[in-house]
Motif scaffolding. Sequence first.
Motif, PDB file in Angstrom:
ATOM      1  N   MET A 153      -4.596  12.421   4.328  1.00 21.68           N
ATOM      2  CA  MET A 153      -3.554  11.413   4.404  1.00 21.68           C
ATOM      3  C   MET A 153      -2.382  11.774   3.502  1.00 21.68           C
ATOM      4  O   MET A 153      -1.223  11.629   3.863  1.00 21.68           O
ATOM      5  CB  MET A 153      -4.121  10.037   4.014  1.00 21.68           C
ATOM      6  CG  MET A 153      -3.073   8.931   3.911  1.00 21.68           C
ATOM      7  SD  MET A 153      -2.074   8.734   5.400  1.00 21.68           S
ATOM      8  CE  MET A 153      -3.330   8.144   6.536  1.00 21.68           C
ATOM      9  N   THR A 172       0.823  -1.210   0.000  1.00 17.35           N
ATOM     10  CA  THR A 172       0.000   0.000   0.000  1.00 17.35           C
ATOM     11  C   THR A 172       0.856   1.258   0.000  1.00 17.35           C
ATOM     12  O   THR A 172       1.632   1.482   0.924  1.00 17.35           O
ATOM     13  CB  THR A 172      -0.933   0.028   1.230  1.00 17.35           C
ATOM     14  OG1 THR A 172      -1.696  -1.171   1.265  1.00 17.35           O
ATOM     15  CG2 THR A 172      -1.864   1.231   1.170  1.00 17.35           C
ATOM     16  N   SER A 180     -12.085   9.374   2.832  1.00 10.67           N
ATOM     17  CA  SER A 180     -12.226   7.917   2.748  1.00 10.67           C
ATOM     18  C   SER A 180     -11.056   7.309   1.985  1.00 10.67           C
ATOM     19  O   SER A 180     -10.380   7.975   1.196  1.00 10.67           O
ATOM     20  CB  SER A 180     -13.535   7.543   2.046  1.00 10.67           C
ATOM     21  OG  SER A 180     -14.647   8.015   2.761  1.00 10.67           O
ATOM     22  N   ASN A 181     -10.849   6.021   2.206  1.00 12.70           N
ATOM     23  CA  ASN A 181      -9.841   5.265   1.476  1.00 12.70           C
ATOM     24  C   ASN A 181     -10.536   4.376   0.449  1.00 12.70           C
ATOM     25  O   ASN A 181     -11.520   3.702   0.759  1.00 12.70           O
ATOM     26  CB  ASN A 181      -9.011   4.406   2.434  1.00 12.70           C
ATOM     27  CG  ASN A 181      -8.011   3.542   1.703  1.00 12.70           C
ATOM     28  OD1 ASN A 181      -8.301   2.403   1.371  1.00 12.70           O
ATOM     29  ND2 ASN A 181      -6.833   4.084   1.445  1.00 12.70           N
ATOM     30  N   ASP A 182     -10.006   4.359  -0.776  1.00 16.61           N
ATOM     31  CA  ASP A 182     -10.619   3.612  -1.871  1.00 16.61           C
ATOM     32  C   ASP A 182     -10.824   2.139  -1.519  1.00 16.61           C
ATOM     33  O   ASP A 182     -11.900   1.577  -1.746  1.00 16.61           O
ATOM     34  CB  ASP A 182      -9.752   3.695  -3.129  1.00 16.61           C
ATOM     35  CG  ASP A 182      -9.372   5.105  -3.499  1.00 16.61           C
ATOM     36  OD1 ASP A 182      -8.613   5.716  -2.728  1.00 16.61           O
ATOM     37  OD2 ASP A 182      -9.810   5.588  -4.552  1.00 16.61           O
ATOM     38  N   ARG A 193      -4.861   8.249   0.098  1.00 23.54           N
ATOM     39  CA  ARG A 193      -6.205   8.710   0.456  1.00 23.54           C
ATOM     40  C   ARG A 193      -6.654   8.021   1.746  1.00 23.54           C
ATOM     41  O   ARG A 193      -6.254   6.909   2.039  1.00 23.54           O
ATOM     42  CB  ARG A 193      -7.201   8.395  -0.671  1.00 23.54           C
ATOM     43  CG  ARG A 193      -6.820   9.024  -1.985  1.00 23.54           C
ATOM     44  CD  ARG A 193      -7.693   8.533  -3.120  1.00 23.54           C
ATOM     45  NE  ARG A 193      -8.861   9.391  -3.331  1.00 23.54           N
ATOM     46  CZ  ARG A 193      -9.716   9.223  -4.342  1.00 23.54           C
ATOM     47  NH1 ARG A 193      -9.555   8.222  -5.188  1.00 23.54           N
ATOM     48  NH2 ARG A 193     -10.737  10.040  -4.496  1.00 23.54           N
ATOM     49  N   GLY A 194      -7.503   8.722   2.492  1.00 27.22           N
ATOM     50  CA  GLY A 194      -8.021   8.191   3.733  1.00 27.22           C
ATOM     51  C   GLY A 194      -7.315   8.786   4.943  1.00 27.22           C
ATOM     52  O   GLY A 194      -6.155   9.177   4.880  1.00 27.22           O
ATOM     53  N   GLU A 234     -10.940   0.553   1.382  1.00 28.54           N
ATOM     54  CA  GLU A 234     -11.914   0.274   2.442  1.00 28.54           C
ATOM     55  C   GLU A 234     -13.343   0.424   1.939  1.00 28.54           C
ATOM     56  O   GLU A 234     -14.224  -0.380   2.270  1.00 28.54           O
ATOM     57  CB  GLU A 234     -11.659   1.203   3.626  1.00 28.54           C
ATOM     58  CG  GLU A 234     -10.382   0.885   4.383  1.00 28.54           C
ATOM     59  CD  GLU A 234     -10.154   1.815   5.559  1.00 28.54           C
ATOM     60  OE1 GLU A 234      -9.700   1.324   6.615  1.00 28.54           O
ATOM     61  OE2 GLU A 234     -10.438   3.011   5.432  1.00 28.54           O
ATOM     62  N   GLN A 276      -0.181   4.688   0.398  1.00 31.13           N
ATOM     63  CA  GLN A 276      -1.462   5.292   0.769  1.00 31.13           C
ATOM     64  C   GLN A 276      -1.487   6.779   0.478  1.00 31.13           C
ATOM     65  O   GLN A 276      -0.715   7.557   1.025  1.00 31.13           O
ATOM     66  CB  GLN A 276      -1.772   5.034   2.243  1.00 31.13           C
ATOM     67  CG  GLN A 276      -3.178   5.451   2.619  1.00 31.13           C
ATOM     68  CD  GLN A 276      -3.622   4.883   3.941  1.00 31.13           C
ATOM     69  OE1 GLN A 276      -2.980   4.011   4.501  1.00 31.13           O
ATOM     70  NE2 GLN A 276      -4.724   5.397   4.459  1.00 31.13           N
ATOM     71  N   GLU A 284      -7.623   3.467  -7.869  1.00 33.05           N
ATOM     72  CA  GLU A 284      -8.271   4.661  -7.359  1.00 33.05           C
ATOM     73  C   GLU A 284      -9.701   4.693  -7.875  1.00 33.05           C
ATOM     74  O   GLU A 284      -9.961   4.271  -9.001  1.00 33.05           O
ATOM     75  CB  GLU A 284      -7.564   5.948  -7.805  1.00 33.05           C
ATOM     76  CG  GLU A 284      -6.140   6.080  -7.303  1.00 33.05           C
ATOM     77  CD  GLU A 284      -5.180   5.227  -8.079  1.00 33.05           C
ATOM     78  OE1 GLU A 284      -4.380   4.526  -7.422  1.00 33.05           O
ATOM     79  OE2 GLU A 284      -5.243   5.204  -9.312  1.00 33.05           O
TER      80      GLU A 284
END
Length: 689
Positions: free
Chosen positions: A383, A125, A162-164, A129-130, A166, A127, A151
């Motif tokens: 993030m 990961t 938010s995270n893609d 986003r989120g 999740e 990361q 994405e």
Amino acid sequence: MCGIALIVCGVRIDLSALLPIFSISSLPQAEQPLFSINDIKAALRRRGPDSLGSKKVFLHSKIPSSVEGQDIFSLTVEEEAIKGDLHYNANSCHCISSASEEPCMLDNDFDKPKCVAELFFLGATLQLRGINPIIQPLVDAAGNILVYNGEIFGGIYLSSDSNDGEILMESLGKCCSCSSHGQMEACHGSEKGQNSVPNLLSTINGPWALIYWQASSRTIWFGRDAFGRRSLLVHWPTSKDSRLLLTSVSPPHSIDKSFDHGEEYGTSEMDFWEELPCGVYSMRVGASKLDANMVGEVKRHEWTDPILNELIKWDRTSVQPKPEELNVSRMKFPGWQHDMLSVHSTKVPYESGLTQASVVVPSETVLLALREAVMRRTAISTMFMAAKCGKTQEGHAPVAVLFSGGLDSMILSALLDECLDSKYEIDLLNVSFDKESAPDRISARAGVKELKRISPLRRWKLVEIDADLSKLTSEAKHVTSLINPAKTYVDLNIGLALWLAAGGDGWVCEERIYNSNNNYDNGDYQRIKYKSEARILLVGSGADEQCAGYGRHRTKYRNASWLGLHEEMKLDMQRIWKRNLGRDDRCIADNGKEARFPFLDEDVIRTLLSIPLWEIADLDQPSGKGDKKILREVAQLLGLHEASVLPKRAIQFGSRIARESNRKNFGSNRAANQASAGSVEIYRTSSLN
């Protein structure tokens, strides 16, 4: 996201529904598989992820009294999560040898389980986003497992924090798990208001590749988006290696073996992987009625979204112009308009990715779609701002552009300037194998000058990455593993140029003074070492395919007119996943960067297809005017007058790596041309030994 992988052991794979020449594979045990789990882990770890995790699922069968009465269940028994310097290993199942990757085989007593299959998931990961850090594989309460590299830019609602992965995991968990997942069959769960996995994945706008274990149906779902913007390689079981393998990248270890073990490896090992064709696949795992072994039938599923299917078909309504339509098109954008059209005059409301009726000029419609595509791909989340534990400095460049100074990269740079807060720097990454003499270096310096003219308050950083091909032996070998299964010199040249550019390790000049010949004066500037830390890289892929930017398009038009041109462009778009995008994604991601392709945004593709072909390109006009006509008009709208007339130049020629490669491997450009060097396969060449 960053990279994913799955290794399936102990399952007989039935490919008959996918590849008719295949039947159910046998399960020979390879003495020494070409790839190990650790090889794939190392390849993913090279990408500089924020976390790397793994999870094993073991499939057991209970044998009460007869084979027909088998009860199959799945059990997650081992996981590993790595984040920074943190290493965590859960207790392994007692039936697994820590030194072995093969599934365990125990006694077949009445009440003892037999571990007949193993699924090994890996997720790396990066990361962006989120709010909360995540570690893949993601696992929910129902035992479903997801590794995701992509994405979501539309189709599934995603809030700014938010995270893609999740959000997608939550949506997948609500999908139907019925057995009617054939190629053309309807999902029974739709009658109960449930979505199917193919339905859900068909709605996603944006690049993705994923592997998903649906525990309730014992089904592995895997695939990549309809245009192949994220890499996913597959190894279908063979007599030499009976495992099913999926991975974002080929481990370097295989290339070392291929070059170090002589002819017994050679081409066969280079052919170990293939690009997974775009689409959604499933493999439902069940017990054989004849023995205690597991069998998995692989199926490919149709995209269910009609709008997406229209884009995949890539059919254009208006291809052949009438003489009067062509004349009107050629008169529609006279030069006197250029200075009157402000870039801000085209900023009209934009809803659901569709252009408004008030926009009349086709180039303005394209500009709106491109601006929105860049905006979606460069939104700065919480993030992302906290990337690398807060080590980033105020004003750093969060987004970079793969930059040649040509038409496509200039448009992306100007649009990024509009979309990104002015407090941020923008890194423009330019690679040259001939220092300041390479065409791309010359046009890049001129391009920065033009960007500064239209946006003087922005701090533009041209990162000049100088390379010497003769000193890149180990790097060339590594990039050979990244481009795999691509294996020609042109693939290696492009891959090496992209890999070096994405690394962002070069020089910047704080002050640039140009003389009348557009060269550096020997005065007021300081060239300092600089490495770009931007983790998002905008790339112009897809512009030439959709707007007739290649020389072969002009040849096809000359020989077969407008219909021939349309068919050639359609062919390019339908094979871009295999020829370009997987290779490019692997080379860029190896540097801990995420490639994003605004020209391949779904709304941009839809917008370009809605415009008559003669408005897209007019190949009766000379180079630098008729090719990519629509994008040249977009550049004019952005105030990029010099860039709007630049001819097309591929990265391997603009950076001069093709010339240096020809000299190194064939002795001269002439000899290389005689040997059709671009299509020559690499294999065991002296330049890599």
